[in-house]
Write a protein that holds these residues in place. Structure first.
Motif, PDB file in Angstrom:
ATOM      1  N   MET A   1      43.296  29.427  46.702  1.00 38.79           N
ATOM      2  CA  MET A   1      41.931  29.843  46.414  1.00 38.79           C
ATOM      3  C   MET A   1      41.100  28.642  45.944  1.00 38.79           C
ATOM      4  O   MET A   1      41.630  27.661  45.409  1.00 38.79           O
ATOM      5  N   ILE A   2      39.790  28.747  46.117  1.00 36.02           N
ATOM      6  CA  ILE A   2      38.890  27.637  45.808  1.00 36.02           C
ATOM      7  C   ILE A   2      38.981  27.243  44.341  1.00 36.02           C
ATOM      8  O   ILE A   2      39.049  26.067  43.996  1.00 36.02           O
ATOM      9  N   ILE A   3      39.010  28.233  43.438  1.00 35.84           N
ATOM     10  CA  ILE A   3      39.047  27.933  42.009  1.00 35.84           C
ATOM     11  C   ILE A   3      40.336  27.196  41.669  1.00 35.84           C
ATOM     12  O   ILE A   3      40.334  26.225  40.909  1.00 35.84           O
ATOM     13  N   ALA A   4      41.459  27.641  42.245  1.00 38.57           N
ATOM     14  CA  ALA A   4      42.731  26.981  41.987  1.00 38.57           C
ATOM     15  C   ALA A   4      42.698  25.538  42.482  1.00 38.57           C
ATOM     16  O   ALA A   4      43.243  24.630  41.848  1.00 38.57           O
ATOM     17  N   LYS A   5      42.051  25.308  43.638  1.00 44.67           N
ATOM     18  CA  LYS A   5      41.931  23.953  44.156  1.00 44.67           C
ATOM     19  C   LYS A   5      41.148  23.059  43.191  1.00 44.67           C
ATOM     20  O   LYS A   5      41.462  21.887  43.004  1.00 44.67           O
ATOM     21  N   ARG A   6      40.107  23.617  42.577  1.00 45.55           N
ATOM     22  CA  ARG A   6      39.315  22.833  41.628  1.00 45.55           C
ATOM     23  C   ARG A   6      40.176  22.380  40.462  1.00 45.55           C
ATOM     24  O   ARG A   6      40.067  21.245  39.992  1.00 45.55           O
ATOM     25  N   ALA A 229      31.411  44.232  42.543  1.00 47.28           N
ATOM     26  CA  ALA A 229      31.927  42.861  42.555  1.00 47.28           C
ATOM     27  C   ALA A 229      32.516  42.583  43.933  1.00 47.28           C
ATOM     28  O   ALA A 229      33.388  43.317  44.392  1.00 47.28           O
ATOM     29  N   VAL A 230      32.032  41.513  44.592  1.00 49.05           N
ATOM     30  CA  VAL A 230      32.453  41.203  45.964  1.00 49.05           C
ATOM     31  C   VAL A 230      32.938  39.764  46.025  1.00 49.05           C
ATOM     32  O   VAL A 230      32.256  38.842  45.581  1.00 49.05           O
ATOM     33  N   SER A 231      34.123  39.556  46.591  1.00 53.12           N
ATOM     34  CA  SER A 231      34.662  38.211  46.757  1.00 53.12           C
ATOM     35  C   SER A 231      35.391  38.113  48.091  1.00 53.12           C
ATOM     36  O   SER A 231      35.804  39.125  48.660  1.00 53.12           O
ATOM     37  N   GLY A 232      35.527  36.859  48.578  1.00 52.08           N
ATOM     38  CA  GLY A 232      36.292  36.653  49.798  1.00 52.08           C
ATOM     39  C   GLY A 232      35.530  35.909  50.874  1.00 52.08           C
ATOM     40  O   GLY A 232      34.552  35.198  50.609  1.00 52.08           O
ATOM     41  N   ASP A 233      35.978  36.100  52.108  1.00 49.98           N
ATOM     42  CA  ASP A 233      35.468  35.347  53.254  1.00 49.98           C
ATOM     43  C   ASP A 233      34.258  36.050  53.858  1.00 49.98           C
ATOM     44  O   ASP A 233      34.389  36.934  54.706  1.00 49.98           O
ATOM     45  N   PHE A 391      42.657  30.224  32.900  1.00 51.70           N
ATOM     46  CA  PHE A 391      43.506  30.956  33.839  1.00 51.70           C
ATOM     47  C   PHE A 391      42.913  32.314  34.208  1.00 51.70           C
ATOM     48  O   PHE A 391      43.368  32.948  35.162  1.00 51.70           O
ATOM     49  N   GLY A 392      41.916  32.748  33.472  1.00 48.44           N
ATOM     50  CA  GLY A 392      41.214  33.966  33.849  1.00 48.44           C
ATOM     51  C   GLY A 392      40.267  33.767  35.021  1.00 48.44           C
ATOM     52  O   GLY A 392      39.657  34.723  35.496  1.00 48.44           O
ATOM     53  N   PHE A 393      40.162  32.506  35.515  1.00 47.48           N
ATOM     54  CA  PHE A 393      39.240  32.194  36.603  1.00 47.48           C
ATOM     55  C   PHE A 393      39.966  31.506  37.762  1.00 47.48           C
ATOM     56  O   PHE A 393      39.367  30.791  38.547  1.00 47.48           O
ATOM     57  N   ALA A 394      41.268  31.732  37.865  1.00 46.91           N
ATOM     58  CA  ALA A 394      42.065  31.033  38.878  1.00 46.91           C
ATOM     59  C   ALA A 394      41.815  31.561  40.284  1.00 46.91           C
ATOM     60  O   ALA A 394      42.092  30.871  41.257  1.00 46.91           O
ATOM     61  N   ARG A 395      41.304  32.786  40.407  1.00 50.08           N
ATOM     62  CA  ARG A 395      41.025  33.370  41.719  1.00 50.08           C
ATOM     63  C   ARG A 395      39.576  33.841  41.760  1.00 50.08           C
ATOM     64  O   ARG A 395      39.018  34.253  40.743  1.00 50.08           O
ATOM     65  N   THR A 396      38.990  33.807  42.937  1.00 48.99           N
ATOM     66  CA  THR A 396      37.592  34.218  43.047  1.00 48.99           C
ATOM     67  C   THR A 396      37.401  35.690  42.719  1.00 48.99           C
ATOM     68  O   THR A 396      36.362  36.074  42.157  1.00 48.99           O
TER      69      THR A 396
END
Length: 479
Positions: A1-6, A229-233, A391-396
């Protein structure tokens, strides 16, 4: 996920000076190296409001072709009639399982399974939710089914009957597990004569009809009562257009929520005993706590960690490590979001050490109010809380859910952004002050489930004892 990459890039950036320095010389002393501080900015979402009043938080993530949505609805068991306790939970379950006006349950199940999509619904004490997860290519159709569950659930008679039978069977088995008994009775004791303390019985569930579920859903499920709440591609503009189209026929309505009284801020200190022939006692003790608007929230969080929040906490060190009385022991304030929450300490221990465990737990809790914590305890607690925050923000999907829930429950502006700084500001004096203000060791309810014939001391050592009659859900519970 993008947040994990950051996160990975931040760590790599911190290590690059080490790599470069090591390449230049072998005489480097790591104790003298200096690095720029790591900086973590809380991710933000894009917030829009649809034409029908539905609030939407969005955060794209193109790493995988997946999309997730969660709708948070201002509904809950706090609004159900006392004589039909269990209505909210059943309504939340059958909204999805009972099909829609366009698709019977079997067809809805089959179509979602064919697409590898999921739509789920539930209603808790103070919030309801309907969630969706699917492959990007299946989003249009899955969103249609999601919207049907939200707007036009059918509440199929056979699925209503099945849900009620399952609930009644669960009530018949509700006293099989000592820990579940202790949790339930503690909740009832801390919220006496309040919706938060009510639990379903066979009588209240039997009284619930399909018409009750239809009316309950119709009263609260309206777009102006929802945060999505909406997340993803997805592309943001395309997603907004798709949401506007899908929910175009859903009109806003005036919503009248029944008034709910504030819970009592103090309860009668008492020892409640539920007799059960088991070799291990389940122990719960505590009292009413605080809500999210309490100015002492951050100091309470730090105090929680020191008292009972981890393997280094005072309760864990003494009860588990030093005395060997329990595998796990925990204590914390469950911060209330709409009403005051609870303070609860809990453990399980063998029957022969029940009184010893209770006495030690009470003494350790009271000890928090007598003198300041140590510098080491304070530093460890604050570091642990601050360092775990990211760690509460590791995934979008977690990020967008955080943002939606912050608005849903009315947290103050900047709550997430200022959280770490507010924790870092907590002093030893703050911890002692809030311990003396918020902990009430002399006003606690103590619930014990176990075989009192084998206890090391009688429970009357700790105060007036009242027996809880276990009734397998057939009555409202006499004490």
């Amino acid at each position: 996920m993008i947040i994990a990459k950051r996160f990975a890039l931040i760590i790599l950036a911190a290590l690059l000076p080490v790599i470069a320095f090591g390449a230049e010389t072998k005489k480097a002393d790591p104790r003298t190296m200096a690095f720029a501080p790591l900086v973590f900015e809380v991710p933000k979402t894009e917030r829009i409001v649809l034409k029908n009043g539905m609030v939407v938080h969005m955060l794209p993530d193109r790493e995988l072709p997946l999309v997730s949505l969660t709708a948070y609805v201002n509904v809950g068991s706090i609004y159900e009639p006392a004589d039909k306790t269990g209505l909210a939970g059943l309504t939340g379950a059958v909204m999805r399982s009972g099909g829609t006006r366009e698709l019977p349950p079997q067809s809805l199940d089959a179509e979602l399974e064919f697409m590898a999509s999921a739509v789920e619904s539930s209603i808790g004490a103070d919030a309801g939710s309907v969630s969706l997860s699917c492959l990007k290519r299946n989003l249009p159709r899955t969103l249609e089914l999601f919207a049907q569950v939200m707007m036009a659930p059918a509440f199929s008679e056979d699925r209503v009957a099945l849900a009620k039978k399952r609930t009644i069977e669960a009530l018949r088995r509700q006293n099989d597990d000592s820990k579940e008994i202790a949790d339930r009775e503690f909740q009832k004791a801390v919220y006496p004569n309040h919706p938060l303390g009510r639990v379903p019985t066979i009588e209240t569930v039997t009284a619930i009809t399909r018409d009750d579920m239809v009316a309950f859903q119709k009263q609260y499920f309206h777009p102006n009562n929802v945060i999505l709440a909406v997340s993803g591609d997805f592309d943001t503009k395309e997603m907004v257009a798709l949401l506007e189209k899908t929910f175009a026929g859903w009109q806003r309505e005036e919503i009248a929520c029944p008034p709910v009284p504030e819970p009592a801020k103090e309860v009668k200190p008492v020892v409640l005993l539920a007799r059960k022939d088991v070799p291990q006692s389940a122990i719960r003790m505590g009292h009413p706590g605080i809500d999210k608007n309490n100015p002492d929230l951050y100091a309470v969080r730090v105090m929680d960690y020191i008292l009972g929040g981890g393997f280094t906490s005072r309760l864990m060190t003494e009860i588990r490590s030093n005395e060997g009385l329990a595998y796990n022991v925990h204590a914390s304030f469950d911060i209330g979001r709409r009403f005051i929450g609870t303070f609860e300490a809990e453990t399980e221990t063998k029957s022969e050490t029940t009184a010893k465990a209770i006495g030690l737990m009470r003494a350790i809790i009271a000890g928090m109010t007598k003198e300041p914590v140590t510098d080491a305890e304070l530093a460890l607690a604050k570091d642990a809380i601050v360092n775990s925050f990211i760690f509460g923000f590791a995934r979008t999907d977690a990020v967008v859910a955080q943002r939606a829930r912050i608005e849903f429950y009315g947290y103050p502006e900047g709550y997430l952004e200022n959280y770490r700084a507010n924790i870092a500001k907590v002093s030893k004096d703050d911890v002692l002050r809030v311990a003396r203000r918020c902990l009430k060791p002399e006003r606690m309810v103590t619930v014990v489930v176990g075989d009192d014939k084998t206890f090391d001391k009688p429970l009357s050592t700790f105060g007036t004892v009242e027996e809880i009659k276990l009734d397998n859900g057939t009555e409202k519970g006499a004490k």
